[in-house]
Design an enzyme around this catalytic site. Structure first.
Site, mmCIF file in Angstrom:
data_model
loop_
_atom_site.group_PDB
_atom_site.id
_atom_site.type_symbol
_atom_site.label_atom_id
_atom_site.label_comp_id
_atom_site.label_asym_id
_atom_site.label_seq_id
_atom_site.Cartn_x
_atom_site.Cartn_y
_atom_site.Cartn_z
ATOM 1 N N GLU A 283 0.838 -1.195 0.000
ATOM 2 C CA GLU A 283 0.000 0.000 0.000
ATOM 3 C C GLU A 283 0.875 1.247 0.000
ATOM 4 O OE1 GLU A 283 -2.574 -0.292 3.369
ATOM 5 O OE2 GLU A 283 -3.593 -2.094 2.645
ATOM 6 N N HIS A 307 -7.924 1.018 2.270
ATOM 7 C CA HIS A 307 -7.719 0.637 3.675
ATOM 8 C C HIS A 307 -8.478 1.580 4.605
ATOM 9 C CE1 HIS A 307 -4.657 -1.537 6.486
ATOM 10 N NE2 HIS A 307 -5.824 -1.378 7.076
#
Length: 452
Positions: A283, A307
């Site tokens: 990420e 997220h």
């Protein structure tokens, strides 16, 4: 007054006279936009708080951590062994989130630093997001929205379904999995779940014996598992093949539990009708930093979010409050209740005001407590109450003793090689021994330091 961390050395005359450390000198660094509620609680208690909205790199942390007493973060900042070993005053590390895999927990424990988190505060936020995306997938909301933004109008019922009467299979029946179960059942879904240990079902949910059984029966499969060696890549080509043709898949747990190329292949082939993914193996570190890369981009009926499972105002406020409360209890009472890497010790404070609280973090080996108790005996100390616990190579004991003996105890603890950190105080003034890693055998991931 509050703790101060120093290297183990002989106390000077000023320290002999004053065992406590002013709270307004306690330095706290909070990263990644921690809730204002948590920041206010720490400031109101007198701490010196610096709050940043972004994560920090390892290099940036190495500079910042040297004089810090408390480090707080969310999920992006990585607190490595190198960062922890560079610290010389850290009392605690606070993860203002559920997960703690961004911190080297073993390195922190070796140096006598408890790590706290908020394991349940965002449960409802994640559960609601999962339910919302179950509905979104079953009605092709993502594709409809994208088409209308392109100016296209495609109204259809084909391939769109109610979720009532469908079977939801939950993998991992912890706090979030159980909450999803309750919400799904209230909307008319049948719920089955798989967990590695027997779990008490909520409502009419039922546990199945194996993962393949769950996959073969479920119209929707939702993952709610922790990040462990056993869960890494637990969902790959074989597991997707075991799912019912036309089933939907959701993952809002951990990014490394799913083999993303296998999921992309199952979506493109049509075997999986749709997917929702909130977490990814890799990420971006900061918002807007670089391009998000994933094989899932462009896959049919695939909803992706960055997220955000626990990213609600309510969850962040609860997390801020819960973690800040743990930190205050740690600093003001020596409590490690709620720590994920440390011996849990929580002892009520003597209300008489006639005792000093002595905190001793020590190596967990035979004879250590005998040596510590001998120090109290030789100092003619009256032990009012005592609480000991151990975890791995570390032990932690809190002792409330008479005021007159506390300084003598402190002097003798100074010379005890098996003590990592110790303190004799009114309100938790600590001095620090050499890091445990300097006296233990080399560990996986790095040799024990032998330098001064």
């Amino acid at each position: 007054m509050a703790p101060e961390l120093k290297r183990k050395r002989e106390p000077d005359a000023e320290e002999e006279a004053h065992t406590s450390f002013p709270k307004n000198k306690i330095k706290v660094l909070l990263l990644e936009g921690v809730s204002q509620k948590g920041i206010k609680m720490l400031k109101d208690d007198g701490f010196q708080v610096e709050a940043l909205k972004t994560a920090l790199t390892e290099a940036e942390l190495l500079e910042k951590v040297k004089d810090l007493h408390i480090l707080g973060l969310r999920s992006k900042t990585r607190v490595t062994r190198k960062v922890i070993e560079a610290s010389n005053r850290l009392l605690a590390i606070a993860c203002f989130c559920i997960g703690t895999d961004q911190v080297d927990l073993e390195a922190a424990r070796e140096k006598g630093i408890p790590v706290f988190n908020a394991p349940f505060a965002n449960t409802r936020s994640v559960a609601e997001l999962v339910i919302g995306n179950i509905i979104g997938l079953s009605r092709k909301i993502g594709e409809c929205t994208a088409a209308m933004h392109r100016g296209a109008w495609f109204k259809q019922a084909s391939g769109c379904y109610e979720i009532r009467g469908k079977t939801l299979g939950i993998v991992g029946y912890g706090h979030i999995g159980a909450q999803v179960s309750v919400l799904a059942e209230s909307m008319g879904m049948q719920v089955i779940y798989y967990d590695v240990i027997p779990k008490l079902p909520m409502g009419n949910a039922s546990q199945v014996a194996t993962l393949p059984e769950l996959l073969s029966k479920s119209d929707f499969v939702s993952l709610h598992v922790p990040k462990l060696p056993s869960t890494k890549d637990m969902f790959g080509k074989k597991e997707f093949a075991q799912m019912k043709p036309g089933a939907f898949f959701l993952n809002a747990s951990r990014g490394n539990v799913v083999v993303i190329p296998a999921l992309a292949e199952a979506l493109k082939s049509g075997h999986i009708r749709g997917a929702y993914v909130d977490v990814f193996p890799v990420e971006p570190g900061k918002n807007g930093e670089g391009e998000f890369e994933s094989e899932l981009r462009g896959c049919p009926n695939t909803l992706l979010t960055p997220h955000i499972g626990g990213s609600t105002e309510e969850a962040q406020e609860k997390i801020g409050e819960e973690v800040a409360a743990s930190l205050l209890k740690c600093v003001n009472e020596g409590s490690t209740q709620g720590s994920v890497n440390f011996p849990v010790v929580d002892m009520k404070v003597d209300p008489s005001g006639k005792t000093h609280r002595v905190l001793i973090i020590h190596e967990n080996k035979p004879g250590v407590m005998s040596a510590i108790n001998r120090i109290f005996h030789d100092s003619h100390a009256n032990i009012c109450q005592q609480f000991l616990n151990t975890l791995g190579d570390v032990g932690y004991v809190i002792v409330d003793t008479n005021v007159e003996a506390s300084m003598a105890v402190k002097k003798q603890l100074q010379a005890l090689d098996t003590v990592i950190k110790y303190g004799s105080c009114f309100e938790l003034a600590l001095a620090v021994g050499a890091p445990l890693a300097r006296r233990l055998p080399a560990r996986r991931g790095g040799a024990a330091s032998t330098s001064a």
